[in-house]
Design an enzyme around this catalytic site. Sequence first.
Site, PDB file in Angstrom:
ATOM      1  NE  ARG A 202      -1.605   2.073  -8.124  1.00 42.07           N
ATOM      2  CZ  ARG A 202      -1.326   1.138  -7.202  1.00 42.07           C
ATOM      3  NH1 ARG A 202      -0.101   1.022  -6.704  1.00 42.07           N
ATOM      4  NH2 ARG A 202      -2.277   0.320  -6.785  1.00 42.07           N
ATOM      5  CG  HIS A 250       4.360  -2.146  -8.585  1.00 39.35           C
ATOM      6  ND1 HIS A 250       3.407  -1.457  -9.305  1.00 39.35           N
ATOM      7  CD2 HIS A 250       3.877  -2.211  -7.314  1.00 39.35           C
ATOM      8  CE1 HIS A 250       2.399  -1.136  -8.512  1.00 39.35           C
ATOM      9  NE2 HIS A 250       2.661  -1.582  -7.304  1.00 39.35           N
TER      10      HIS A 250
END
Lengths: 287, 287
Positions: A202, A250
Amino acid sequence: MHAALPQDRFFAWPELNGGAIDIALVATHPRGTFARLPNLKLVQSMWMGVETLVDDPELPRHVPLARLIDPGMVHAMAETVLAHLLDWHRHHYYYRRMQREARWSRLEQVLPSDRTVGLLGLGELGSYAAERLLALGFNVCGWSRRPKALPGVKCTTDVDELLARSQAVVCLLPLTPQTRGILNARAFARMPRGGCVVNVARGAHLVVQDLVAALDSGQLAHAYLDVFDPEPLPPESPLWAHPGVTVTPHIAALNDPRTSIPKIVENVERVRRGEAPRHLVDFSAGY
Amino acid sequence: MHAALPQDRFFAWPELNGGAIDIALVATHPRGTFARLPNLKLVQSMWMGVETLVDDPELPRHVPLARLIDPGMVHAMAETVLAHLLDWHRHHYYYRRMQREARWSRLEQVLPSDRTVGLLGLGELGSYAAERLLALGFNVCGWSRRPKALPGVKCTTDVDELLARSQAVVCLLPLTPQTRGILNARAFARMPRGGCVVNVARGAHLVVQDLVAALDSGQLAHAYLDVFDPEPLPPESPLWAHPGVTVTPHIAALNDPRTSIPKIVENVERVRRGEAPRHLVDFSAGY
């Protein structure tokens, strides 16, 4: 999904027939969602990381919350980790810089047995990545909150020990108050000089200005970043143009319906049979 | 090397005491070398590729010529092949282009079981790379001059069959009159559209203008080139700046003294004992 659960009725947000719904399949959700679902028996995340669910004060804590452990995603993550680590190990990031200058310049070849890769996180993602890295001949060190034992992996609960050993550090941790900002100036300073960092967990695990400083000083040779805070990474971020940073949007590991739907169906059927669903979140740990 | 063969005397070119020398260890050699070495029992190449030796009309054909099969080099080559194929498979070459434009843009994830990698050459390098690719879940097809059977690999002696199946083609061939220019317009046209080519063998396997045309038309998505004709790649080559080409300076697999010296010592000792050296070149095949 409809085909895999033909007995079930499906409601798509925002048309929720709240009282009839006993299982919520949640990717991203707006605040107010759970107030409309009073009869839940399972909240099934569509992601491995559940921090946005855990952080929602409206999430009913008495309802089981399950993470999605998609074997296709675990495999995809290992592919991505290998791709970045081989790029670093074979100096390809350096040769790309040389290519931009049309320069024929060689670095010395290093054996994988002369490298140690440190994995932050030894859950499903970390354990499988460890196996793949060991198969290529790298030394592997792994850090986890609770003591673990994995064949061939030097496991530790002392993050400083891992950092001191590892020329490459890969973050595969859940985001919790304990892991937020774990990739910071202090961590980079403990690593051997000239190493690399891979963040595929993250964005908030990383302190961006500390990373840029470590790259600019040569303490780190390269960083591979797939996750950012916020996402999408804003166009004005210095990370896009930094020569020591590889940015990906991502995509380290995406759900694959062929492998993820059977796992969701399995949990739905367990709940229907009155059994405990798999991969339940421990609210005290935050994941 | 001296430490590994303490009984032997070593002469370094150009100070050759010709009559006393029975074994020549040759990396690159100037013409005229072999005329000065009348008593050779073995010419041991320091490389896997022996085309410059085979092409030297002064090389004595009655003396055994051995290739160097360095296990460290075989492993390094597999690392490089994996690095490039994972770069392609995970679309990292595409994300680097997006990064230069500060663009957050995703491509769809593909499973390795939906990809076929075609290996041109199934010798020591090809067979080991095939194993590593199979372990990651790719389909693997391999082409060789003579029929071969390798577990899990679709082997063929029909190069057109391999090209038609393979989204990625990796060249690991020796350079011979039969393989020179094998990566050409006709070959690229037979591959599925949007594939990639990896050349880690010899520069002369590739027809550069055909590659550039195939990249510019979109028939190929990307090329990874480690070898060139001539080397170093001249600064004026269009390959340096082409957005569809990754250039590395002939570093796909370097000798490692820790793994190569024992192999050289083994052949020297075999000759001293009157046994046949290993990995002899077949002059009729050219490698």
